[in-house]
Design a protein around this motif. Structure first.
Motif, PDB file in Angstrom:
ATOM      1  N   GLU A  37     -64.259  35.504  12.787  1.00  0.00           N
ATOM      2  CA  GLU A  37     -63.776  36.775  12.239  1.00  0.00           C
ATOM      3  C   GLU A  37     -63.446  36.679  10.755  1.00  0.00           C
ATOM      4  OE1 GLU A  37     -60.424  38.289  14.443  1.00  0.00           O
ATOM      5  OE2 GLU A  37     -61.483  38.086  16.349  1.00  0.00           O
ATOM      6  N   VAL A  38     -63.010  35.517  10.304  1.00  0.00           N
ATOM      7  CA  VAL A  38     -62.575  35.357   8.914  1.00  0.00           C
ATOM      8  C   VAL A  38     -63.485  34.392   8.147  1.00  0.00           C
ATOM      9  CG1 VAL A  38     -60.199  35.930   9.481  1.00  0.00           C
ATOM     10  CG2 VAL A  38     -60.902  33.537   9.496  1.00  0.00           C
ATOM     11  N   ARG A  39     -64.716  34.283   8.558  1.00  0.00           N
ATOM     12  CA  ARG A  39     -65.619  33.244   8.043  1.00  0.00           C
ATOM     13  C   ARG A  39     -65.870  33.292   6.540  1.00  0.00           C
ATOM     14  NH1 ARG A  39     -68.784  36.811  10.572  1.00  0.00           N
ATOM     15  NH2 ARG A  39     -70.560  37.681   9.477  1.00  0.00           N
ATOM     16  N   LEU A  40     -65.647  34.398   5.896  1.00  0.00           N
ATOM     17  CA  LEU A  40     -65.896  34.479   4.454  1.00  0.00           C
ATOM     18  C   LEU A  40     -64.634  34.225   3.630  1.00  0.00           C
ATOM     19  CD1 LEU A  40     -68.325  37.535   4.406  1.00  0.00           C
ATOM     20  CD2 LEU A  40     -68.887  35.092   4.402  1.00  0.00           C
ATOM     21  N   THR A  41     -63.566  33.860   4.292  1.00  0.00           N
ATOM     22  CA  THR A  41     -62.288  33.603   3.630  1.00  0.00           C
ATOM     23  C   THR A  41     -61.819  32.204   4.008  1.00  0.00           C
ATOM     24  OG1 THR A  41     -61.766  35.946   3.949  1.00  0.00           O
ATOM     25  CG2 THR A  41     -59.950  34.516   3.322  1.00  0.00           C
ATOM     26  N   LEU A  42     -61.037  31.596   3.146  1.00  0.00           N
ATOM     27  CA  LEU A  42     -60.465  30.292   3.459  1.00  0.00           C
ATOM     28  C   LEU A  42     -59.586  30.413   4.699  1.00  0.00           C
ATOM     29  CD1 LEU A  42     -59.811  27.323   2.733  1.00  0.00           C
ATOM     30  CD2 LEU A  42     -57.925  28.216   1.346  1.00  0.00           C
ATOM     31  N   ALA A  43     -59.782  29.510   5.646  1.00  0.00           N
ATOM     32  CA  ALA A  43     -58.952  29.465   6.855  1.00  0.00           C
ATOM     33  C   ALA A  43     -58.447  28.036   7.030  1.00  0.00           C
ATOM     34  CB  ALA A  43     -59.736  29.909   8.073  1.00  0.00           C
ATOM     35  N   ILE A  44     -57.177  27.934   7.333  1.00  0.00           N
ATOM     36  CA  ILE A  44     -56.544  26.636   7.553  1.00  0.00           C
ATOM     37  C   ILE A  44     -56.062  26.619   8.999  1.00  0.00           C
ATOM     38  CG2 ILE A  44     -54.665  25.111   6.864  1.00  0.00           C
ATOM     39  CD1 ILE A  44     -54.740  26.582   4.106  1.00  0.00           C
ATOM     40  N   VAL A  45     -56.460  25.591   9.736  1.00  0.00           N
ATOM     41  CA  VAL A  45     -56.041  25.435  11.127  1.00  0.00           C
ATOM     42  C   VAL A  45     -55.129  24.218  11.183  1.00  0.00           C
ATOM     43  CG1 VAL A  45     -56.789  25.129  13.514  1.00  0.00           C
ATOM     44  CG2 VAL A  45     -58.256  26.385  11.909  1.00  0.00           C
ATOM     45  N   VAL A  46     -53.912  24.416  11.675  1.00  0.00           N
ATOM     46  CA  VAL A  46     -52.940  23.322  11.755  1.00  0.00           C
ATOM     47  C   VAL A  46     -52.356  23.273  13.155  1.00  0.00           C
ATOM     48  CG1 VAL A  46     -52.316  23.508   9.309  1.00  0.00           C
ATOM     49  CG2 VAL A  46     -50.967  24.735  11.019  1.00  0.00           C
ATOM     50  N   GLY A  47     -51.733  22.148  13.469  1.00  0.00           N
ATOM     51  CA  GLY A  47     -51.004  22.067  14.720  1.00  0.00           C
ATOM     52  C   GLY A  47     -51.398  20.879  15.563  1.00  0.00           C
ATOM     53  N   ASP A  48     -51.127  21.030  16.839  1.00  0.00           N
ATOM     54  CA  ASP A  48     -51.351  19.977  17.814  1.00  0.00           C
ATOM     55  C   ASP A  48     -52.271  20.532  18.895  1.00  0.00           C
ATOM     56  OD1 ASP A  48     -51.252  18.058  19.800  1.00  0.00           O
ATOM     57  OD2 ASP A  48     -49.071  17.892  19.811  1.00  0.00           O
ATOM     58  N   PHE A  49     -53.504  20.055  18.921  1.00  0.00           N
ATOM     59  CA  PHE A  49     -54.477  20.515  19.914  1.00  0.00           C
ATOM     60  C   PHE A  49     -54.304  19.808  21.259  1.00  0.00           C
ATOM     61  CE2 PHE A  49     -56.622  22.242  16.247  1.00  0.00           C
ATOM     62  CZ  PHE A  49     -57.256  23.360  16.749  1.00  0.00           C
ATOM     63  N   ASN A  50     -53.450  18.800  21.318  1.00  0.00           N
ATOM     64  CA  ASN A  50     -53.322  17.973  22.519  1.00  0.00           C
ATOM     65  C   ASN A  50     -54.689  17.441  22.941  1.00  0.00           C
ATOM     66  OD1 ASN A  50     -50.635  17.492  23.307  1.00  0.00           O
ATOM     67  ND2 ASN A  50     -50.422  19.625  23.931  1.00  0.00           N
ATOM     68  N   ALA A  51     -55.452  17.054  21.947  1.00  0.00           N
ATOM     69  CA  ALA A  51     -56.772  16.442  22.142  1.00  0.00           C
ATOM     70  C   ALA A  51     -56.956  15.468  20.987  1.00  0.00           C
ATOM     71  CB  ALA A  51     -57.866  17.499  22.137  1.00  0.00           C
ATOM     72  N   THR A  52     -57.839  14.516  21.188  1.00  0.00           N
ATOM     73  CA  THR A  52     -58.034  13.503  20.156  1.00  0.00           C
ATOM     74  C   THR A  52     -59.510  13.368  19.800  1.00  0.00           C
ATOM     75  OG1 THR A  52     -57.650  11.191  19.582  1.00  0.00           O
ATOM     76  CG2 THR A  52     -58.080  11.656  21.888  1.00  0.00           C
ATOM     77  N   LEU A  53     -59.753  13.022  18.558  1.00  0.00           N
ATOM     78  CA  LEU A  53     -61.123  12.784  18.097  1.00  0.00           C
ATOM     79  C   LEU A  53     -61.490  11.310  18.165  1.00  0.00           C
ATOM     80  CD1 LEU A  53     -61.073  15.079  14.937  1.00  0.00           C
ATOM     81  CD2 LEU A  53     -62.255  15.527  17.091  1.00  0.00           C
ATOM     82  N   SER A  54     -60.492  10.452  18.382  1.00  0.00           N
ATOM     83  CA  SER A  54     -60.754   9.014  18.354  1.00  0.00           C
ATOM     84  C   SER A  54     -60.922   8.460  19.768  1.00  0.00           C
ATOM     85  CB  SER A  54     -59.608   8.283  17.648  1.00  0.00           C
ATOM     86  OG  SER A  54     -58.411   8.488  18.359  1.00  0.00           O
ATOM     87  N   PHE A  55     -61.440   7.252  19.839  1.00  0.00           N
ATOM     88  CA  PHE A  55     -61.612   6.583  21.125  1.00  0.00           C
ATOM     89  C   PHE A  55     -60.249   6.161  21.639  1.00  0.00           C
ATOM     90  CE2 PHE A  55     -65.603   5.737  18.839  1.00  0.00           C
ATOM     91  CZ  PHE A  55     -66.485   6.314  19.736  1.00  0.00           C
ATOM     92  N   SER A  56     -59.963   6.512  22.867  1.00  0.00           N
ATOM     93  CA  SER A  56     -58.651   6.152  23.406  1.00  0.00           C
ATOM     94  C   SER A  56     -58.733   5.013  24.411  1.00  0.00           C
ATOM     95  CB  SER A  56     -58.000   7.372  24.061  1.00  0.00           C
ATOM     96  OG  SER A  56     -58.812   7.841  25.109  1.00  0.00           O
ATOM     97  N   LYS A  57     -59.919   4.717  24.904  1.00  0.00           N
ATOM     98  CA  LYS A  57     -60.050   3.652  25.906  1.00  0.00           C
ATOM     99  C   LYS A  57     -61.231   2.760  25.550  1.00  0.00           C
ATOM    100  CE  LYS A  57     -57.821   6.048  29.496  1.00  0.00           C
ATOM    101  NZ  LYS A  57     -57.011   5.710  30.520  1.00  0.00           N
ATOM    102  N   THR A  58     -61.052   1.509  25.804  1.00  0.00           N
ATOM    103  CA  THR A  58     -62.131   0.545  25.604  1.00  0.00           C
ATOM    104  C   THR A  58     -62.384  -0.145  26.937  1.00  0.00           C
ATOM    105  OG1 THR A  58     -61.394   0.187  23.349  1.00  0.00           O
ATOM    106  CG2 THR A  58     -62.863  -1.469  24.273  1.00  0.00           C
TER     107      THR A  58
END
Length: 179
Positions: free
Chosen positions: A129-150
């Motif tokens: 909806e706001v794709r032509l304007t600067l948008a900042i997303v902050v917070g806690d997604f309760n998800a991770t981008l990194s590897f959590s298990k080996t």
């Protein structure tokens, strides 16, 4: 403009409130985003001293978890509340002394996978909806981008991590980690 985002993980205890307020005072931000207040709207406004120069927009907690807030220094910025749900809130932030504005989305992610996917869909729609304007997303997604298990020396990404990575990539988001 200086933003501060903080998952406060509950602010019912007086000692915790003092710690949070001290952190706000030290950082001196113009806009503060808080997640997981574990307080209702009125209590959050009271605890964080929404008065005088500070204004706020809060999302009610659900049960005994959640709760979101965006606070701003009304002498420096004007904030227009756009919309919210139990897991996110979106506002338009306008800096008063310059011709600068952006959209700000404050997120506190659910723990259930199905609800996480819904949050990612909702956030993607908001960003579209706001794709032509600067948008900042902050917070806690309760998800991770990194590897959590080996396992066996091989790092494996679980399906949820992969889906979250897809969400991040498809919306051209990037992670900022401050230590």
């Amino acid at each position: 403009m200086k933003f501060l985002t903080w998952n406060v993980r509950g602010c019912n205890a007086p000692d915790k409130r003092r710690l949070i307020k001290r952190g706000f005072d030290q950082a001196k931000p113009e806009v503060i985003c808080i997640q997981e207040t574990k307080l209702g709207r009125e209590d959050t406004a009271r605890v964080f001293g929404v008065r005088q120069r500070w204004s706020g927009f809060f999302v009610e907690l659900e049960g005994d978890s959640g709760g979101l807030g965006i606070l701003w220094n009304s002498l420096v910025v004007q904030v227009d509340a756009i919309s919210c749900s139990k897991h996110w809130q979106m506002v338009k932030v306008n800096l008063k002394i310059m011709n600068f504005s952006c959209f700000l989305i404050n997120v506190y992610g659910p723990t259930l996978v199905v609800e996480k996917c819904r949050l990612w869909e909702d956030t993607s729609k908001l960003l579209e909806e706001v794709r032509l304007t600067l948008a900042i997303v902050v917070g806690d997604f309760n998800a991770t981008l990194s590897f959590s298990k080996t396992r066996g020396g091989v790092k494996r990404m679980c399906k949820m991590q992969s889906d979250f990575q897809t969400f991040v990539n498809s919306n051209a988001l990037f992670e900022v980690v401050v230590k």
